[in-house]
Scaffold this active site. Structure first.
Site, PDB file in Angstrom:
ATOM      1  N   ARG A  11      -0.590   4.870  -1.528  1.00  0.00           N
ATOM      2  CA  ARG A  11      -1.580   5.940  -1.435  1.00  0.00           C
ATOM      3  C   ARG A  11      -2.409   5.882  -0.154  1.00  0.00           C
ATOM      4  O   ARG A  11      -2.615   6.905   0.506  1.00  0.00           O
ATOM      5  CB  ARG A  11      -2.489   5.782  -2.661  1.00  0.00           C
ATOM      6  CG  ARG A  11      -3.488   6.861  -2.907  1.00  0.00           C
ATOM      7  CD  ARG A  11      -4.442   6.422  -4.028  1.00  0.00           C
ATOM      8  NE  ARG A  11      -3.779   6.230  -5.318  1.00  0.00           N
ATOM      9  CZ  ARG A  11      -3.389   7.205  -6.131  1.00  0.00           C
ATOM     10  NH1 ARG A  11      -3.594   8.467  -5.800  1.00  0.00           N
ATOM     11  NH2 ARG A  11      -2.803   6.952  -7.283  1.00  0.00           N
ATOM     12  N   PRO A  20       0.818  -1.219   0.000  1.00  0.00           N
ATOM     13  CA  PRO A  20       0.000   0.000   0.000  1.00  0.00           C
ATOM     14  C   PRO A  20       0.853   1.270   0.000  1.00  0.00           C
ATOM     15  O   PRO A  20       1.836   1.352   0.735  1.00  0.00           O
ATOM     16  CB  PRO A  20      -0.780  -0.110   1.319  1.00  0.00           C
ATOM     17  CG  PRO A  20       0.109  -0.923   2.211  1.00  0.00           C
ATOM     18  CD  PRO A  20       0.835  -1.883   1.313  1.00  0.00           C
ATOM     19  N   CYS A  59       4.757  29.437 -15.767  1.00  0.00           N
ATOM     20  CA  CYS A  59       4.612  30.060 -17.077  1.00  0.00           C
ATOM     21  C   CYS A  59       4.306  28.958 -18.080  1.00  0.00           C
ATOM     22  O   CYS A  59       5.163  28.550 -18.864  1.00  0.00           O
ATOM     23  CB  CYS A  59       5.904  30.794 -17.436  1.00  0.00           C
ATOM     24  SG  CYS A  59       5.705  31.763 -18.922  1.00  0.00           S
TER      25      CYS A  59
END
Ligand SMILES: *Cc1c(COP(=O)(O)O)cnc(C)c1O
Length: 472
Positions: A321, A319, A390
Site C-alpha cells: 500500500r 510494503p 445494478c
C-alpha cells in the site's frame, strides 16, 4: 496572500505531483481532463515518479539504521506489469502470492534472489515453479507445507530456501479485515506448533534451507509498537533455535503494513467513526518503525549476548500500500444526476463502481472524491454518490448505515452529467481486484512516466474481451 495559497493548494494536493492546474486536476503536470478525453473513463492514472518517491522514502529509512534491509514490494497491492517494472527500476525486490504473481514478477524482470513467495494454499505446481526459479525464500504457512516443499525439492533434485511464517499475536488498530496476526486469522503457524515446525524445517537440510522467520501484523498499521512487538516475538524464536541447534537464521521478515494517509483532506473526516478516522489518517514514517525495531533489536541482542546473531541478520519488509496507494487516481465521469425531493438529496451516478473499488464495498474503505474539472473550486455541496452497477450496494456511502463512510460527498455546486471526478489514493488494492461485473469492460490504465509523458500501459477491455476464454 496566505489565504490565496490555501485556496489554490487544496488539502488533498501533493506538491509537484497532484495539484490543480488551470482549474483542472494535474498528475505530474499532465491534465487529468485531457487524459479522460483521450482514453475515456473510468480510467486509472498512475505516477511513476510518485512510486519512485515512495520507494526512496523507504530506502532512505533503511540507510538510517545501517543494516541490510530488503524491501519486497507486495505484488498483491497492484501487479500491473508497468507498476512492477516501475518498482523494479526503483531498485527494490518483490513478494508474490501465487504462481501467477511469480510469473508476472519474472516477466517484469525481477531476478530470482529478489523474489519471496507467500500464501496459505500453495499448490505443488506453484512450489515447483518457485524452487525451479531459485527464489530467495518460500514463506511456509504450516507444518504440512514444509513436508510438501521437501517432497517437491526431492523430486526436482533441488534445494528450497524457506522461511516460517508465525502468528505473533500482536493486535493493531487497523481494520479487522486487515489484521492478520491474531490466532483467529487464517495465516501462519501458531505458537503451539512452532517448536515442531522448526524441528521439521531443520530435519532435511539437504532439501530445505531454513533461512528466515516471517510475520505480518496486518495492513494500514498506524503505530510503531506492533512492529517492535513482532520483532521481539521473532527474535525469541531465533535465539531458541540457535541455542538448541546452532542454526543461525539469516533474515527476519516483518511483513508489510506501513500506512497511507487517506485523509490528507479532512473535510469529511468528522463523518467517520473515531477509530476508523485514526486508522485512515495514520501518518507513520517508516523511518520511525525501522529505528524502533533496531533499538529493540540491539537491546534484545545485548540481553541475550547475541550481537553476533543480530550482526548477520537482514531485515525484510513487504510494503504494498505505502508504495502504490497515493500514486494512483481513478478518474470517473458523472453519467447521470437525479433529485429526490422527498429526502432533499441530489444523486450523482458515476461510471466507477465497486467492481473497480472492491474495498469500498468490503471494508468500507474511504477514497477522497474531488472534481477533476473544478479542482480548485470550493467543495461544499453534499451529494449522494453511487456507481453504475445494478446492485444497491454499489454506493459511495455505508449502505448498512453504520456510518463507516460519509453519507454525502462534498463537491462543487451544480455538478452535471459529463463532469469528470477523481477518486484519490486509489492505487492499491483496486486495479488488482477489479472484475467485469455487469459486463463492464475493465478500464484502461495510464502511467505518467518519469519523463512526464503519459503512456497507456493497459488498454481498455473490448466487448470481445468479455468473452475471453468462453467456449461457444
Ligand atoms: C498484504 C500483505 C502485505 C502488504 O501489506 P501492505 O499493507 O499493503 O503494505 C505484505 N505481506 C503480507 C504477508 C501480506 O499479506
Amino acid at each position: 496572500m496566505i489565504e490565496q495559497r490555501i485556496a489554490s493548494f487544496p488539502a488533498w494536493a501533493i506538491a509537484g505531483y497532484l495539484e490543480p492546474q488551470r482549474g483542472h486536476l494535474a498528475i505530474d503536470g499532465v491534465d487529468a481532463i485531457e487524459l479522460a478525453r483521450q482514453h475515456d473513463t473510468p480510467l486509472f492514472v498512475f505516477s511513476e515518479s510518485r512510486i519512485r518517491r515512495n520507494i526512496e522514502r523507504l530506502t532512505r529509512a533503511a540507510r538510517e539504521i545501517a543494516r541490510p534491509v530488503k524491501f519486497c514490494y507486495a505484488a498483491k497491492a497492484n501487479s500491473t506489469l508497468a507498476i512492477l517494472r516501475a518498482v523494479r527500476d526503483a531498485g527494490i525486490d518483490i513478494e508474490v502470492n501465487s504462481g501467477g504473481e511469480l510469473y508476472k514478477a519474472q516477466r517484469a524482470g525481477f531476478r530470482p534472489n529478489q523474489i519471496i513467495f507467500n500464501g496459505t494454499s500453495k499448490t505443488e505446481a506453484e512450489i515447483s515453479e518457485a524452487i525451479v526459479a531459485g527464489i530467495y525464500a518460500i514463506n511456509v504457512d504450516s507444518i504440512y507445507e514444509i513436508e510438501l516443499i521437501e517432497r517437491t525439492a526431492e523430486r526436482l533434485g533441488r534445494r528450497a530456501r524457506i522461511a516460517l511464517r508465525l502468528v505473533p499475536e500482536v493486535e493493531t488498530r487497523s481494520h479487522p479485515g486487515l489484521q492478520t496476526a491474531l490466532l483467529t486469522s487464517k495465516f501462519g503457524i501458531s505458537a503451539a506448533e512452532v517448536s515442531e515446525a522448526f524441528a521439521r524445517a531443520l530435519a532435511r537440510p539437504e532439501l530445505v534451507h531454513l533461512c528466515g522467520i516471517h510475520i505480518h501484523i496486518g495492513s494500514q498499521t498506524p503505530d510503531v509498537e506492533p512492529f517492535a512487538r513482532a520483532f521481539e516475538a521473532v527474535w525469541r524464536h531465533l535465539i531458541e533455535i540457535y541455542d538448541r541447534t546452532c542454526h543461525a537464521i539469516e533474515h527476519i521478515n516483518l511483513g508489510g503494513g506501513f500506512p497511507v494517509n487517506y485523509l490528507r483532506d479532512r473535510s469529511q473526516a468528522d463523518a467517520l467513526p473515531a477509530h476508523e478516522r485514526e486508522m485512515l489518517e495514520a501518518d507513520l514514517d517508516p523511518a520511525e518503525v525501522l529505528r524502533e525495531v533496531m533499538r529493540v533489536a540491539r537491546e534484545e541482542a545485548r540481553r541475550a549476548r547475541a550481537d553476533h546473531l543480530l550482526d548477520r541478520i537482514t531485515f525484510l519488509f513487504e510494503p504494498g500500500r505505502s508504495i502504490v496507494a497515493d500514486a494512483g487516481v481513478l478518474l470517473t465521469t458523472v453519467r447521470n444526476v437525479k433529485r429526490r425531493p422527498e429526502t432533499g438529496d441530489t444523486w450523482l451516478l458515476t461510471d466507477a463502481g465497486f467492481n473497480l473499488l472492491l474495498s469500498m464495498s468490503t471494508y468500507h474503505w474511504y477514497y477522497h472524491l474531488i472534481s477533476a474539472e473544478r479542482a480548485d473550486a470550493p467543495h461544499d455541496m453534499p451529494y449522494k454518490v453511487a456507481g453504475p452497477l445494478c446492485d444497491s450496494g454499489d454506493v459511495y456511502f455505508d449502505i448498512e448505515r453504520q456510518g463507516r463512510l460519509p453519507d454525502y460527498r462534498l463537491l462543487p455546486r451544480d455538478v452535471r452529467p459529463g463532469e469528470v471526478l477523481a477518486l484519490l489514493n486509489a492505487g492499491a488494492y483496486t486495479v488488482a481486484q477489479m472484475f467485469a461485473y455487469n459486463g463492464r469492460p475493465l478500464p484502461a490504465i495510464v502511467m505518467v512516466r518519469d519523463d512526464g509523458c503519459p503512456r497507456l500501459v493497459r488498454r481498455r477491455d473490448s466487448y470481445e474481451d468479455l468473452l475471453m476464454n468462453e467456449l461457444d
